[in-house]
Design a protein around this motif. Structure first.
Motif, PDB file in Angstrom:
ATOM      1  N   SER A 149       0.762  -1.165   0.070  1.00 13.21           N
ATOM      2  CA  SER A 149      -0.076   0.152  -0.025  1.00 13.21           C
ATOM      3  C   SER A 149       0.961   1.376   0.122  1.00 13.21           C
ATOM      4  CB  SER A 149      -0.988  -0.056   0.904  1.00 13.21           C
ATOM      5  OG  SER A 149      -0.253  -0.154   2.326  1.00 13.21           O
ATOM      6  N   ARG A 150       0.408   2.447  -0.524  1.00 13.16           N
ATOM      7  CA  ARG A 150       0.861   3.633  -0.307  1.00 13.16           C
ATOM      8  C   ARG A 150       0.307   4.490   0.620  1.00 13.16           C
ATOM      9  NH1 ARG A 150       3.501   5.421  -4.824  1.00 13.16           N
ATOM     10  NH2 ARG A 150       2.700   7.656  -4.749  1.00 13.16           N
ATOM     11  N   VAL A 151       1.123   4.834   1.776  1.00 13.56           N
ATOM     12  CA  VAL A 151       0.786   5.475   2.861  1.00 13.56           C
ATOM     13  C   VAL A 151       1.492   6.985   3.030  1.00 13.56           C
ATOM     14  CG1 VAL A 151       1.021   5.550   5.315  1.00 13.56           C
ATOM     15  CG2 VAL A 151       0.579   3.413   4.039  1.00 13.56           C
ATOM     16  N   LEU A 152       0.392   7.918   3.517  1.00 16.74           N
ATOM     17  CA  LEU A 152       0.821   9.109   3.681  1.00 16.74           C
ATOM     18  C   LEU A 152       0.832   9.415   5.363  1.00 16.74           C
ATOM     19  CD1 LEU A 152       1.432  12.380   2.975  1.00 16.74           C
ATOM     20  CD2 LEU A 152      -0.951  12.441   2.680  1.00 16.74           C
ATOM     21  N   LEU A 153       1.802   9.904   5.866  1.00 21.43           N
ATOM     22  CA  LEU A 153       1.871  10.008   7.326  1.00 21.43           C
ATOM     23  C   LEU A 153       2.100  11.492   7.535  1.00 21.43           C
ATOM     24  CD1 LEU A 153       1.956   8.918  10.232  1.00 21.43           C
ATOM     25  CD2 LEU A 153       4.735   8.704   9.873  1.00 21.43           C
ATOM     26  N   LEU A 154       1.182  12.186   8.420  1.00 17.80           N
ATOM     27  CA  LEU A 154       1.054  13.598   8.773  1.00 17.80           C
ATOM     28  C   LEU A 154       1.510  13.730  10.175  1.00 17.80           C
ATOM     29  CD1 LEU A 154      -2.366  14.594   7.167  1.00 17.80           C
ATOM     30  CD2 LEU A 154      -0.292  14.335   6.205  1.00 17.80           C
ATOM     31  N   GLY A 155       2.698  14.116  10.200  1.00 15.91           N
ATOM     32  CA  GLY A 155       3.239  14.392  11.722  1.00 15.91           C
ATOM     33  C   GLY A 155       4.397  13.115  12.075  1.00 15.91           C
ATOM     34  N   ALA A 156       5.481  13.053  11.137  1.00 13.38           N
ATOM     35  CA  ALA A 156       6.333  11.684  11.470  1.00 13.38           C
ATOM     36  C   ALA A 156       7.409  12.099  12.208  1.00 13.38           C
ATOM     37  CB  ALA A 156       6.850  11.652   9.846  1.00 13.38           C
ATOM     38  N   SER A 157       7.674  13.109  12.869  1.00 13.32           N
ATOM     39  CA  SER A 157       9.021  13.300  13.560  1.00 13.32           C
ATOM     40  C   SER A 157       8.608  13.411  14.961  1.00 13.32           C
ATOM     41  CB  SER A 157       9.636  14.691  13.020  1.00 13.32           C
ATOM     42  OG  SER A 157       9.043  15.792  13.030  1.00 13.32           O
ATOM     43  N   GLY A 158       7.383  13.209  15.542  1.00  9.75           N
ATOM     44  CA  GLY A 158       7.144  13.095  16.992  1.00  9.75           C
ATOM     45  C   GLY A 158       7.398  11.697  17.564  1.00  9.75           C
ATOM     46  N   PHE A 163       7.973   6.194  15.420  1.00  7.88           N
ATOM     47  CA  PHE A 163       7.775   4.614  15.584  1.00  7.88           C
ATOM     48  C   PHE A 163       6.689   4.491  14.204  1.00  7.88           C
ATOM     49  CE2 PHE A 163       9.070   5.165  19.861  1.00  7.88           C
ATOM     50  CZ  PHE A 163      10.214   4.247  19.985  1.00  7.88           C
ATOM     51  N   MET A 164       5.819   5.180  13.937  1.00  6.55           N
ATOM     52  CA  MET A 164       4.795   5.117  13.047  1.00  6.55           C
ATOM     53  C   MET A 164       5.813   4.610  11.469  1.00  6.55           C
ATOM     54  SD  MET A 164       1.727   4.730  13.486  1.00  6.55           S
ATOM     55  CE  MET A 164       1.482   4.542  11.758  1.00  6.55           C
ATOM     56  N   CYS A 165       6.933   5.592  11.262  1.00  6.59           N
ATOM     57  CA  CYS A 165       7.516   5.539   9.882  1.00  6.59           C
ATOM     58  C   CYS A 165       8.040   4.206   9.925  1.00  6.59           C
ATOM     59  CB  CYS A 165       8.692   6.552  10.164  1.00  6.59           C
ATOM     60  SG  CYS A 165       8.120   8.264   9.829  1.00  6.59           S
ATOM     61  N   GLN A 166       8.603   3.338  10.963  1.00  3.44           N
ATOM     62  CA  GLN A 166       9.357   2.092  10.697  1.00  3.44           C
ATOM     63  C   GLN A 166       8.281   1.263  10.881  1.00  3.44           C
ATOM     64  OE1 GLN A 166      12.692   2.209  14.003  1.00  3.44           O
ATOM     65  NE2 GLN A 166      11.491   4.014  14.499  1.00  3.44           N
ATOM     66  N   TYR A 167       7.209   1.096  11.577  1.00  8.97           N
ATOM     67  CA  TYR A 167       6.205   0.010  11.498  1.00  8.97           C
ATOM     68  C   TYR A 167       5.438  -0.176  10.270  1.00  8.97           C
ATOM     69  CZ  TYR A 167       7.009  -1.483  16.396  1.00  8.97           C
ATOM     70  OH  TYR A 167       7.374  -1.885  17.556  1.00  8.97           O
ATOM     71  N   ILE A 168       5.292   1.357   9.660  1.00  7.55           N
ATOM     72  CA  ILE A 168       4.413   1.221   8.169  1.00  7.55           C
ATOM     73  C   ILE A 168       5.047   0.600   7.278  1.00  7.55           C
ATOM     74  CG2 ILE A 168       3.785   2.655   6.581  1.00  7.55           C
ATOM     75  CD1 ILE A 168       2.718   4.752   8.517  1.00  7.55           C
ATOM     76  N   LYS A 169       6.465   0.616   7.266  1.00  4.09           N
ATOM     77  CA  LYS A 169       7.421  -0.096   6.353  1.00  4.09           C
ATOM     78  C   LYS A 169       7.680  -1.773   6.650  1.00  4.09           C
ATOM     79  CE  LYS A 169       8.523   2.590   2.966  1.00  4.09           C
ATOM     80  NZ  LYS A 169       9.951   2.683   2.341  1.00  4.09           N
ATOM     81  N   LEU A 170       7.771  -1.821   7.904  1.00  2.00           N
ATOM     82  CA  LEU A 170       7.614  -3.321   8.376  1.00  2.00           C
ATOM     83  C   LEU A 170       6.326  -4.200   8.044  1.00  2.00           C
ATOM     84  CD1 LEU A 170       9.497  -3.054  11.951  1.00  2.00           C
ATOM     85  CD2 LEU A 170      10.166  -3.942   9.954  1.00  2.00           C
ATOM     86  N   GLN A 171       5.404  -3.382   7.951  1.00  2.00           N
ATOM     87  CA  GLN A 171       3.991  -4.058   7.735  1.00  2.00           C
ATOM     88  C   GLN A 171       4.077  -4.027   6.141  1.00  2.00           C
ATOM     89  OE1 GLN A 171       2.855  -5.489  10.546  1.00  2.00           O
ATOM     90  NE2 GLN A 171       1.234  -5.374   9.459  1.00  2.00           N
ATOM     91  N   GLY A 172       4.916  -3.838   5.262  1.00  2.00           N
ATOM     92  CA  GLY A 172       5.003  -3.967   3.893  1.00  2.00           C
ATOM     93  C   GLY A 172       4.506  -2.929   2.898  1.00  2.00           C
ATOM     94  N   LYS A 187      13.947  10.214   6.868  1.00  2.00           N
ATOM     95  CA  LYS A 187      14.332   9.497   5.659  1.00  2.00           C
ATOM     96  C   LYS A 187      15.069   8.272   6.373  1.00  2.00           C
ATOM     97  CE  LYS A 187      14.879  13.107   2.018  1.00  2.00           C
ATOM     98  NZ  LYS A 187      16.039  14.017   1.421  1.00  2.00           N
ATOM     99  N   SER A 188      15.929   8.694   7.497  1.00  2.00           N
ATOM    100  CA  SER A 188      16.683   7.493   8.171  1.00  2.00           C
ATOM    101  C   SER A 188      15.757   6.384   8.177  1.00  2.00           C
ATOM    102  CB  SER A 188      17.460   7.972   9.125  1.00  2.00           C
ATOM    103  OG  SER A 188      16.743   8.446  10.251  1.00  2.00           O
ATOM    104  N   LEU A 189      14.351   6.725   8.760  1.00  2.00           N
ATOM    105  CA  LEU A 189      13.466   5.911   9.285  1.00  2.00           C
ATOM    106  C   LEU A 189      12.803   5.144   8.080  1.00  2.00           C
ATOM    107  CD1 LEU A 189      12.269   7.981  12.455  1.00  2.00           C
ATOM    108  CD2 LEU A 189      13.965   6.116  12.445  1.00  2.00           C
TER     109      LEU A 189
END
Length: 296
Positions: A149-158, A163-172, A187-189
């Protein structure tokens, strides 16, 4: 005056978090008695300190009350039929919703569904910050993110967003765009496309990369005007009802205040978003992120 004779809870006789009194029997037998190693204060604690959520979160016993909502602890007692946890487990746990209190104590009683095992390598004073961030992010990702899936995350650095950045990618997720001012960090996440909200509005980015490959999921950790200006704008980077728009009850730009008449716009705001999602075809499916229950 500091009370030094506070009773130690047990599964047979525990302190009722809603009244502050000892109760002979718990309604839910999936409770754990824990010895607290470290306790963290979350935004819910601050709202209760300020009196903003007394209507729904203040214990019936009133003030003073035992503060604290998120802990790292050692399990000291479990129910006979408990299968996931055992005595001696190091865990993280959060408060029994909706009342964030009772954890800043030597011992506490927590629900198993709000608890998870914690690696021994994580120090307690760091682990106690995880229930409201890492554990919540994992749950949201596991619930909403589909493979490719393609995901847009609003507010990624709090705290929750990182953690959302990492888990979203881990979920595929195959593609992750995120709004932030800390480009290198996210970007590092794992973020593929950084959107600096100070320069550009995400709903106006009808570029080829978004217009022809719109997002399947929007996770809104900011709140504010994102739903009104973006979610319901008919932007081509979303797919109408084929896109899910998940939003926190309160976020970086929207603090929850349920004092007096202020509860009215709060309630109507939640109902209004849900209604507009159902009535307006161009709006994505709307879901409110309000309850965090772990998989244990």
């Amino acid at each position: 005056h500091v009370q030094d004779d506070w009773p130690k809870p047990t599964l047979a006789t525990a302190v009722d978090g809603k009244t502050g009194k000892l109760v002979p029997k718990l309604k839910d037998d999936r409770h754990l008695i824990i010895k607290v190693l470290a306790c963290a204060l979350a935004p819910g604690d601050c709202r209760l300190f300020a009196g903003k959520t007394d209507m729904v979160q203040l214990p019936k016993s009133g003030r003073p009350y035992v503060i604290g909502s998120d802990v790292c602890a050692i399990v000291t007692e479990v129910a006979p039929d408990e299968k996931h946890f055992e005595v001696g487990d190091k865990i993280i746990a959060r408060f029994d919703e909706p009342q964030p209190h009772g954890m800043c104590a030597e011992y506490a009683c927590v629900k198993a569904i709000f608890s998870e095992k914690c690696p021994a390598s994580i120090p307690a004073n760091e682990a106690c910050t995880l229930p409201a961030s890492a554990a919540a992010a994992r749950l949201v990702a596991q619930t909403l993110v589909q493979p490719d899936s393609r995901v847009l995350l609003l507010g990624a650095s709090g705290g929750l967003g990182t953690f959302m950045c990492q888990y979203i990618k881990l979920q595929g997720a195959s593609y992750l765009a995120a709004t932030t001012t800390q480009a290198e960090l996210v970007k590092s996440l794992g973020v593929d496309r950084v959107i600096d909200y100070r320069i550009e509005n995400w709903w106006e980015l009808e570029l080829a990369e978004f217009q022809y490959q719109p997002f399947d999921l929007v996770v809104d950790l900011v709140n504010g005007q994102n739903w009104q200006k973006g979610g319901c704008s008919g932007t081509k980077i979303l797919k109408g009802k084929e896109t899910t728009y998940a939003q926190l009850l309160c976020g970086v730009e929207t603090e929850m205040d349920a004092t007096g008449l202020k509860v009215i716009p709060l309630m109507f705001g939640m109902l209004g978003r849900s209604m507009s999602s159902k009535l307006k075809l161009s709006c994505p499916r709307y879901t409110l992120l309000k309850r965090v229950q772990y998989s244990a």
